[in-house]
Design a protein around this motif. Structure first.
Motif, PDB file in Angstrom:
ATOM      1  N   UNK A  37       0.944  -1.226   0.091  1.00 29.46           N
ATOM      2  CA  UNK A  37      -0.054  -0.038   0.032  1.00 29.46           C
ATOM      3  C   UNK A  37       0.953   1.237   0.043  1.00 29.46           C
ATOM      4  N   UNK A  38       0.494   2.130  -1.069  1.00 25.63           N
ATOM      5  CA  UNK A  38       1.287   3.384  -0.880  1.00 25.63           C
ATOM      6  C   UNK A  38       2.441   3.398  -1.693  1.00 25.63           C
ATOM      7  N   UNK A  39       3.131   2.347  -2.044  1.00 30.27           N
ATOM      8  CA  UNK A  39       4.404   2.213  -2.776  1.00 30.27           C
ATOM      9  C   UNK A  39       4.324   2.885  -4.026  1.00 30.27           C
ATOM     10  N   UNK A  43       6.412   6.234  -4.800  1.00 36.91           N
ATOM     11  CA  UNK A  43       7.259   6.259  -5.847  1.00 36.91           C
ATOM     12  C   UNK A  43       7.183   7.732  -6.879  1.00 36.91           C
ATOM     13  N   UNK A  44       6.227   7.490  -7.311  1.00 40.83           N
ATOM     14  CA  UNK A  44       5.569   8.614  -8.379  1.00 40.83           C
ATOM     15  C   UNK A  44       5.860   9.944  -7.805  1.00 40.83           C
ATOM     16  N   UNK A  45       5.602  10.068  -6.549  1.00 44.71           N
ATOM     17  CA  UNK A  45       5.889  11.387  -5.902  1.00 44.71           C
ATOM     18  C   UNK A  45       7.232  11.649  -5.660  1.00 44.71           C
ATOM     19  N   UNK A  46       8.121  10.758  -5.573  1.00 47.96           N
ATOM     20  CA  UNK A  46       9.464  10.806  -5.229  1.00 47.96           C
ATOM     21  C   UNK A  46      10.272  11.036  -6.587  1.00 47.96           C
ATOM     22  N   UNK A  47       9.608  10.356  -7.610  1.00 52.92           N
ATOM     23  CA  UNK A  47      10.207  10.534  -8.938  1.00 52.92           C
ATOM     24  C   UNK A  47       9.711  11.638  -9.684  1.00 52.92           C
ATOM     25  N   UNK A  48       9.139  12.367  -9.272  1.00 51.32           N
ATOM     26  CA  UNK A  48       8.457  13.528  -9.677  1.00 51.32           C
ATOM     27  C   UNK A  48       7.647  13.347 -11.038  1.00 51.32           C
ATOM     28  N   UNK A  49       6.954  12.418 -10.903  1.00 47.80           N
ATOM     29  CA  UNK A  49       5.932  12.139 -12.189  1.00 47.80           C
ATOM     30  C   UNK A  49       4.878  13.063 -12.605  1.00 47.80           C
ATOM     31  N   UNK A 316      -3.540  13.402  -2.360  1.00 42.32           N
ATOM     32  CA  UNK A 316      -3.001  14.465  -2.736  1.00 42.32           C
ATOM     33  C   UNK A 316      -1.547  14.461  -3.278  1.00 42.32           C
ATOM     34  N   UNK A 317      -1.059  15.244  -4.400  1.00 46.06           N
ATOM     35  CA  UNK A 317      -0.184  15.169  -4.957  1.00 46.06           C
ATOM     36  C   UNK A 317       0.858  16.374  -4.934  1.00 46.06           C
ATOM     37  N   UNK A 318       0.317  17.587  -5.071  1.00 47.41           N
ATOM     38  CA  UNK A 318       1.169  18.923  -4.839  1.00 47.41           C
ATOM     39  C   UNK A 318       0.252  19.956  -4.194  1.00 47.41           C
ATOM     40  N   UNK A 355       7.128  16.111   2.314  1.00 44.98           N
ATOM     41  CA  UNK A 355       8.210  16.931   1.851  1.00 44.98           C
ATOM     42  C   UNK A 355       8.143  16.830   0.099  1.00 44.98           C
ATOM     43  N   UNK A 356       7.577  15.828  -0.394  1.00 45.39           N
ATOM     44  CA  UNK A 356       7.254  15.666  -1.693  1.00 45.39           C
ATOM     45  C   UNK A 356       6.220  16.605  -2.361  1.00 45.39           C
TER      46      UNK A 356
END
Length: 545
Positions: A37-39, A43-49, A316-318, A355-356
């Protein structure tokens, strides 16, 4: 992986007498269904998708981002005080570390499974439990009366050591008298700390953590590890040292060599809740673990609002601040997106996620490179059982069952709480693993790359130690939940972490609410920061709130 010697029932013993081929033909290790769950979202947030274009826009007074205990506690407090202009964006996993699952009518936890009786300082938790009907009277007193069905039933816990089940997780049988004297001394020492106060009048160890004393004589314990403190105090008993490592792994995801001495003692001394109708050390639990408590919270919010439209799907993404308030971009599981306009936003997600989302979290006084806590990796594994395997001698099957020097943290029996005359024909054994033998980053790599079979072997390690290969005769299904960033570990220096202190004080368009603010992932801490954020919203000027 090495497997320990195992006990065999009469049927298996007869089969061995007739030839090992029978066992190979009949014992099948249950395939594992694995969830992360959440991975993917993380990872999309971490990689700036890139984010999809929003196809919808919504407005609200308060946007609570995350539906774990902190986010839902914030929503509960707002609704309880008559503030209805809010939404909760569920995030990648509704309920977060308090989530649960179900199979064939059996509930089980995929996260935390119990709540200790709340102390006097945890009045916010007592208010919740009273609101949900779980405290039936005297919520503010020394010994509230709790719903009997939620109090853990007897027998509560046992330990498998030297082939026999004992009735205490701290070994007290068959040990040298010098070791037993150390055990008794440690228990007496932490018992005295329950009421100890610092020079500021506060309890030395309190929960929520922020109410603890800041007396330098005691906070100095945050500068050494728990293991160093044990060595300084002359605690050398191998059984005691194993027990304390187990406790730290169970609550913090790391052993005494990684956890601060302050946090190690806080584990034993901070909680002192009592009940009029339960013995010392009782806890609140349900077959589905804390997911049942979360369901009560959700029901209470919806009952006050008269609908469930407050809970929005998506993640939430941004987040960006504007003169008119935060603007939040949210994505949905089906690849869609929508925008939220709010006057205030509550970041109710782990800080490594927050932080992302923000343009620069350092603007709030928190630098991840300096202030981030290590995060422990966990597995929560649910074995759906058809009947029960043959037990070793000693204490009977309990709610919590731990293997001495085991690879995991033992297993909990979900159906233990069901009111019944005889055992249920089916059950769920929930095995917990904190992968503390590996560095956190290494543990996450292993979890993400391991095959389902390797994860299954890890999940079953303690159960095989307890029951042998015969365990697989009873296991019918296995669901594994992998939590690579399950919890923050309170390492040395956590108490003086200036970045966490800065986020705790933020009171503008953006608020932070998560157990990470305490560096300690438990219900009471998460709920504290949720209701604290709500209190700030409720006390603000109308145009801001």
């Amino acid at each position: 992986m090495q497997r320990r010697a195992f006990l065999l029932g009469a049927t298996a013993a007869a089969a061995i007498a007739g030839g090992a081929g029978y066992l190979r033909a009949r014992i099948v290790e249950t395939p594992a269904q694995v969830r992360y769950p959440g991975m993917q979202a993380g990872h999309a947030l971490r990689d700036g998708a890139a984010l999809p274009e929003p196809t919808d826009a919504r407005a609200c007074g308060v946007a609570i981002l995350g539906s774990g205990v902190a986010g839902l506690s914030c929503a509960w407090k707002l609704a309880r005080e008559g503030h209805a202009d809010f939404v909760v964006v569920a995030g990648p996993e509704y309920a977060g570390n308090a989530a649960g699952g179900a199979q064939d009518g059996l509930d089980y936890p995929t996260g935390a499974h119990y709540l200790p009786l709340p102390s006097r300082e945890s009045i916010h938790v007592r208010e919740m439990l009273a609101d949900f009907g779980l405290i039936e009277r005297d919520a503010g007193g020394d010994t509230p009366y709790y719903d009997e069905t939620a109090l853990v039933h007897s027998p509560q816990e046992r330990l498998l050591r030297d082939g026999r089940w004992e009735d205490s997780l701290l070994p007290m049988q068959g040990l040298p008298e010098a070791d037993l004297a150390q055990h008794r001394r440690f228990l007496a020492q932490v018992q005295a700390l329950h009421t100890r106060r610092g020079n500021d009048g506060r309890k030395v160890f309190a929960i929520p953590l922020t109410l603890s004393s800041r007396d330098p004589a005691w906070t100095a314990l945050d500068g050494i590890t728990f293991r160093q403190w044990l060595e300084r105090e002359g605690y050398t008993s191998p059984a005691l040292r194993w027990y304390l490592d187990y406790c730290c792994r169970d609550d913090y995801g790391a052993d005494t060599g990684a956890v601060s001495a302050w946090a190690g003692l806080h584990y034993f001394a901070a909680r002192d809740g009592h009940a009029a109708n339960a013995a010392e050390g009782a806890v609140l639990t349900w077959p589905g673990g804390l997911s049942t408590l979360v369901a009560r919270m959700r029901a209470a919010i919806s009952a006050r609002l008269g609908h469930e439209r407050w809970l929005l799907p998506g993640t939430a993404a941004r987040i960006r601040e504007t003169p008119a308030g935060p603007r939040i971009a949210c994505v949905t599981d089906d690849g869609g997106a929508y925008a939220l306009r709010a006057r205030r936003a509550v970041c109710a997600m782990p800080l490594f996620v927050a932080q992302r989302l923000l343009p620069d979290i350092r603007a709030y006084g928190y630098d991840p490179a300096v202030h981030a806590s290590p995060r422990a990796a966990w597995m929560v594994s649910n074995f759906v059982m058809d009947g029960y395997p043959l037990e070793a001698p000693g204490e009977p099957l309990s709610w919590d069952n731990v293997v001495y020097q085991g690879q995991g943290l033992g297993y909990v029996v979900s159906t233990h709480q069901l009111l019944r005359v005889a055992r249920s024909p089916r059950s769920v054994f929930t095995a917990y693993h904190a992968l503390s033998r590996l560095e956190p980053a290494e543990a996450r790599r292993w979890l993400s790359q391991a095959s389902p079979e390797a994860l299954r072997d890890e999940a079953a390690a303690d159960l095989i130690a307890a029951y042998g290969e015969e365990f697989w005769r009873r296991a019918r299904r296995l669901d594994i939940t992998v939590r690579g960033h399950a919890m923050a570990t309170p390492h040395c220096g956590s108490l003086s972490n200036a970045g966490l202190a800065a986020l705790r004080d933020v009171d503008g368009q953006i608020l932070f609410a998560h157990a990470d603010l305490s560096g300690y992932s438990v219900f009471e801490e998460a709920a504290w920061w949720g209701v604290t954020a709500a209190a700030r919203i409720l006390s603000a000027r109308p145009e801001v709130a």
